[in-house]
Write a protein that holds these residues in place. Structure first.
Motif, PDB file in Angstrom:
ATOM      1  N   ILE A  33       0.858  -1.174   0.000  1.00 25.48           N
ATOM      2  CA  ILE A  33       0.000   0.000   0.000  1.00 25.48           C
ATOM      3  C   ILE A  33       0.898   1.229   0.000  1.00 25.48           C
ATOM      4  O   ILE A  33       1.779   1.354   0.850  1.00 25.48           O
ATOM      5  CB  ILE A  33      -0.939   0.016   1.226  1.00 25.48           C
ATOM      6  CG1 ILE A  33      -1.851  -1.215   1.204  1.00 25.48           C
ATOM      7  CG2 ILE A  33      -1.750   1.308   1.269  1.00 25.48           C
ATOM      8  CD1 ILE A  33      -2.714  -1.381   2.439  1.00 25.48           C
ATOM      9  N   VAL A  34       0.681   2.120  -0.958  1.00 30.02           N
ATOM     10  CA  VAL A  34       1.450   3.363  -0.997  1.00 30.02           C
ATOM     11  C   VAL A  34       0.659   4.473  -0.315  1.00 30.02           C
ATOM     12  O   VAL A  34      -0.569   4.499  -0.355  1.00 30.02           O
ATOM     13  CB  VAL A  34       1.835   3.792  -2.434  1.00 30.02           C
ATOM     14  CG1 VAL A  34       2.769   2.778  -3.067  1.00 30.02           C
ATOM     15  CG2 VAL A  34       0.620   4.024  -3.294  1.00 30.02           C
ATOM     16  N   VAL A  35       1.403   5.370   0.324  1.00 36.49           N
ATOM     17  CA  VAL A  35       0.829   6.564   0.929  1.00 36.49           C
ATOM     18  C   VAL A  35       1.239   7.739   0.057  1.00 36.49           C
ATOM     19  O   VAL A  35       2.431   8.018  -0.092  1.00 36.49           O
ATOM     20  CB  VAL A  35       1.319   6.762   2.381  1.00 36.49           C
ATOM     21  CG1 VAL A  35       0.749   8.058   2.959  1.00 36.49           C
ATOM     22  CG2 VAL A  35       0.946   5.562   3.250  1.00 36.49           C
ATOM     23  N   VAL A  36       0.257   8.393  -0.537  1.00 37.95           N
ATOM     24  CA  VAL A  36       0.509   9.550  -1.390  1.00 37.95           C
ATOM     25  C   VAL A  36       0.596  10.780  -0.488  1.00 37.95           C
ATOM     26  O   VAL A  36      -0.365  11.118   0.218  1.00 37.95           O
ATOM     27  CB  VAL A  36      -0.596   9.714  -2.452  1.00 37.95           C
ATOM     28  CG1 VAL A  36      -0.332  10.943  -3.306  1.00 37.95           C
ATOM     29  CG2 VAL A  36      -0.683   8.461  -3.323  1.00 37.95           C
ATOM     30  N   ASP A  37       1.747  11.425  -0.506  1.00 38.65           N
ATOM     31  CA  ASP A  37       2.048  12.535   0.397  1.00 38.65           C
ATOM     32  C   ASP A  37       1.456  13.842  -0.127  1.00 38.65           C
ATOM     33  O   ASP A  37       1.957  14.416  -1.080  1.00 38.65           O
ATOM     34  CB  ASP A  37       3.566  12.656   0.544  1.00 38.65           C
ATOM     35  CG  ASP A  37       3.983  13.695   1.559  1.00 38.65           C
ATOM     36  OD1 ASP A  37       3.104  14.341   2.169  1.00 38.65           O
ATOM     37  OD2 ASP A  37       5.204  13.867   1.750  1.00 38.65           O
ATOM     38  N   ASN A  38       0.410  14.304   0.553  1.00 37.60           N
ATOM     39  CA  ASN A  38      -0.195  15.594   0.237  1.00 37.60           C
ATOM     40  C   ASN A  38       0.276  16.681   1.208  1.00 37.60           C
ATOM     41  O   ASN A  38      -0.420  17.658   1.437  1.00 37.60           O
ATOM     42  CB  ASN A  38      -1.723  15.483   0.238  1.00 37.60           C
ATOM     43  CG  ASN A  38      -2.224  14.750  -0.979  1.00 37.60           C
ATOM     44  OD1 ASN A  38      -1.871  15.074  -2.097  1.00 37.60           O
ATOM     45  ND2 ASN A  38      -3.057  13.743  -0.764  1.00 37.60           N
ATOM     46  N   HIS A  39       1.443  16.466   1.782  1.00 42.17           N
ATOM     47  CA  HIS A  39       2.138  17.447   2.622  1.00 42.17           C
ATOM     48  C   HIS A  39       1.480  17.672   3.979  1.00 42.17           C
ATOM     49  O   HIS A  39       1.585  18.760   4.542  1.00 42.17           O
ATOM     50  CB  HIS A  39       2.321  18.768   1.870  1.00 42.17           C
ATOM     51  CG  HIS A  39       2.836  18.580   0.478  1.00 42.17           C
ATOM     52  ND1 HIS A  39       4.122  18.180   0.211  1.00 42.17           N
ATOM     53  CD2 HIS A  39       2.214  18.689  -0.720  1.00 42.17           C
ATOM     54  CE1 HIS A  39       4.282  18.071  -1.096  1.00 42.17           C
ATOM     55  NE2 HIS A  39       3.141  18.356  -1.689  1.00 42.17           N
TER      56      HIS A  39
ATOM     57  N   THR B  58       1.551  12.583   7.800  1.00 40.36           N
ATOM     58  CA  THR B  58       1.677  11.608   6.713  1.00 40.36           C
ATOM     59  C   THR B  58       2.643  10.481   7.038  1.00 40.36           C
ATOM     60  O   THR B  58       2.365   9.311   6.767  1.00 40.36           O
ATOM     61  CB  THR B  58       2.083  12.323   5.412  1.00 40.36           C
ATOM     62  OG1 THR B  58       1.088  13.304   5.112  1.00 40.36           O
ATOM     63  CG2 THR B  58       2.185  11.358   4.260  1.00 40.36           C
ATOM     64  N   HIS B  59       3.777  10.810   7.642  1.00 40.73           N
ATOM     65  CA  HIS B  59       4.759   9.769   7.988  1.00 40.73           C
ATOM     66  C   HIS B  59       4.179   8.747   8.964  1.00 40.73           C
ATOM     67  O   HIS B  59       4.567   7.582   8.966  1.00 40.73           O
ATOM     68  CB  HIS B  59       6.038  10.403   8.534  1.00 40.73           C
ATOM     69  CG  HIS B  59       5.852  11.105   9.842  1.00 40.73           C
ATOM     70  ND1 HIS B  59       5.190  12.318   9.941  1.00 40.73           N
ATOM     71  CD2 HIS B  59       6.210  10.762  11.097  1.00 40.73           C
ATOM     72  CE1 HIS B  59       5.164  12.685  11.217  1.00 40.73           C
ATOM     73  NE2 HIS B  59       5.768  11.764  11.929  1.00 40.73           N
TER      74      HIS B  59
ATOM     75  N   LEU C 120       0.890   1.477   8.745  1.00 35.72           N
ATOM     76  CA  LEU C 120       0.802   0.357   7.809  1.00 35.72           C
ATOM     77  C   LEU C 120       2.000  -0.578   7.945  1.00 35.72           C
ATOM     78  O   LEU C 120       1.843  -1.798   7.949  1.00 35.72           O
ATOM     79  CB  LEU C 120       0.688   0.884   6.376  1.00 35.72           C
ATOM     80  CG  LEU C 120      -0.637   1.575   6.045  1.00 35.72           C
ATOM     81  CD1 LEU C 120      -0.521   2.388   4.766  1.00 35.72           C
ATOM     82  CD2 LEU C 120      -1.761   0.561   5.957  1.00 35.72           C
ATOM     83  N   ARG C 121       3.177  -0.011   8.064  1.00 31.08           N
ATOM     84  CA  ARG C 121       4.384  -0.831   8.229  1.00 31.08           C
ATOM     85  C   ARG C 121       4.287  -1.683   9.497  1.00 31.08           C
ATOM     86  O   ARG C 121       4.659  -2.860   9.498  1.00 31.08           O
ATOM     87  CB  ARG C 121       5.627   0.064   8.278  1.00 31.08           C
ATOM     88  CG  ARG C 121       6.931  -0.729   8.261  1.00 31.08           C
ATOM     89  CD  ARG C 121       8.135   0.151   8.475  1.00 31.08           C
ATOM     90  NE  ARG C 121       8.072   0.660   9.845  1.00 31.08           N
ATOM     91  CZ  ARG C 121       8.457   1.871  10.206  1.00 31.08           C
ATOM     92  NH1 ARG C 121       8.928   2.723   9.341  1.00 31.08           N
ATOM     93  NH2 ARG C 121       8.386   2.243  11.460  1.00 31.08           N
ATOM     94  N   ASP C 122       3.761  -1.092  10.571  1.00 27.98           N
ATOM     95  CA  ASP C 122       3.616  -1.824  11.830  1.00 27.98           C
ATOM     96  C   ASP C 122       2.624  -2.980  11.726  1.00 27.98           C
ATOM     97  O   ASP C 122       2.658  -3.904  12.536  1.00 27.98           O
ATOM     98  CB  ASP C 122       3.199  -0.877  12.959  1.00 27.98           C
ATOM     99  CG  ASP C 122       4.330   0.052  13.393  1.00 27.98           C
ATOM    100  OD1 ASP C 122       5.489  -0.129  12.951  1.00 27.98           O
ATOM    101  OD2 ASP C 122       4.035   0.989  14.170  1.00 27.98           O
ATOM    102  N   LEU C 123       1.746  -2.933  10.713  1.00 30.18           N
ATOM    103  CA  LEU C 123       0.815  -4.041  10.468  1.00 30.18           C
ATOM    104  C   LEU C 123       1.424  -5.108   9.559  1.00 30.18           C
ATOM    105  O   LEU C 123       0.750  -6.063   9.178  1.00 30.18           O
ATOM    106  CB  LEU C 123      -0.480  -3.517   9.840  1.00 30.18           C
ATOM    107  CG  LEU C 123      -1.356  -2.648  10.742  1.00 30.18           C
ATOM    108  CD1 LEU C 123      -2.524  -2.079   9.954  1.00 30.18           C
ATOM    109  CD2 LEU C 123      -1.841  -3.443  11.947  1.00 30.18           C
ATOM    110  N   GLY C 124       2.678  -4.928   9.170  1.00 25.97           N
ATOM    111  CA  GLY C 124       3.352  -5.906   8.325  1.00 25.97           C
ATOM    112  C   GLY C 124       3.124  -5.691   6.843  1.00 25.97           C
ATOM    113  O   GLY C 124       3.368  -6.591   6.035  1.00 25.97           O
ATOM    114  N   VAL C 125       2.665  -4.508   6.468  1.00 27.15           N
ATOM    115  CA  VAL C 125       2.402  -4.184   5.073  1.00 27.15           C
ATOM    116  C   VAL C 125       3.663  -3.618   4.437  1.00 27.15           C
ATOM    117  O   VAL C 125       4.389  -2.841   5.056  1.00 27.15           O
ATOM    118  CB  VAL C 125       1.251  -3.151   4.980  1.00 27.15           C
ATOM    119  CG1 VAL C 125       1.061  -2.648   3.566  1.00 27.15           C
ATOM    120  CG2 VAL C 125      -0.032  -3.761   5.521  1.00 27.15           C
ATOM    121  N   ASP C 126       3.931  -4.003   3.199  1.00 26.77           N
ATOM    122  CA  ASP C 126       4.982  -3.366   2.415  1.00 26.77           C
ATOM    123  C   ASP C 126       4.436  -2.000   2.026  1.00 26.77           C
ATOM    124  O   ASP C 126       3.403  -1.911   1.345  1.00 26.77           O
ATOM    125  CB  ASP C 126       5.295  -4.207   1.174  1.00 26.77           C
ATOM    126  CG  ASP C 126       6.375  -3.605   0.299  1.00 26.77           C
ATOM    127  OD1 ASP C 126       7.081  -2.670   0.745  1.00 26.77           O
ATOM    128  OD2 ASP C 126       6.514  -4.066  -0.846  1.00 26.77           O
TER     129      ASP C 126
END
Length: 184
Positions: free
Chosen positions: A4-10, A14-15, A21-27
């Protein structure tokens, strides 16, 4: 592995969306909002919050990427505006700890936190009219549209920030979105 990508809208958080998501084991990867969707290979997209609609880059193009999309705060507002809904100034204004009423216990994104949850949200701007095909899935005393879903298109939005510690069941929202992406 689900990506899952996170599109940064500033946005200022956002981080934290990427980290959740990373903590859930998602790439997961944080990408600039000027990145064309054709350059991205992912099972889902999070459109982050941000300061204003003038800085959303190519974010609207991700609505046609044929993967589930979760819009957070400004991300939800741009989904609404791009698809024929309306966004306006909220009466409440800035950030607040809000009790949100979940309206549909079967909604794939918010249903698991039914009947209510405490969230951290900004209401400077908010969705004032849903786009066609969307269902209202949450509201509060300060905002009529706290969450919306279009399950046919796998497009979802929340006004609040599930990635911050002040949101009680934010992890559940991300877990639900991961499940949506894995079954789409």
């Amino acid at each position: 592995m689900t990506k899952i990508v996170v599109v940064d809208n500033h946005g200022q958080f956002t981080h934290l969306e990427r980290r959740a998501l990373r903590d859930l084991g998602v790439d997961t990867e944080l990408i600039d909002n000027d990145t064309p969707p054709a350059d991205v290979e992912a099972d889902g997209v999070v459109l982050s919050g941000g300061p204003d609609m003038d800085r959303i880059g190519r974010s609207p193009a991700y609505l046609e990427a044929d993967v589930p999309v979760l819009g957070i705060c400004l991300g939800m507002q741009l989904i609404a505006e791009e698809l024929g809904g309306r966004v306006g100034s909220g009466e409440y204004g800035g950030y607040a700890d809000v009790t949100v009423d979940i309206l549909d216990e079967d909604d794939p994104l918010t249903g698991s936190v039914y009947p209510e949850t405490r969230v951290w949200a900004s209401h400077a701007d908010e969705v004032t009219e849903l786009p066609a095909g969307f269902e209202l899935t949450a509201r509060s005393d300060v905002c009529d549209v706290e969450a919306m879903s279009n399950t046919d298109r796998d497009l979802y939005g929340v006004q609040w920030h599930p990635e911050v510690a002040h949101t009680e069941e934010g992890e559940a929202i991300f877990e639900n979105f991961v499940d949506i992406c894995e079954t789409a």
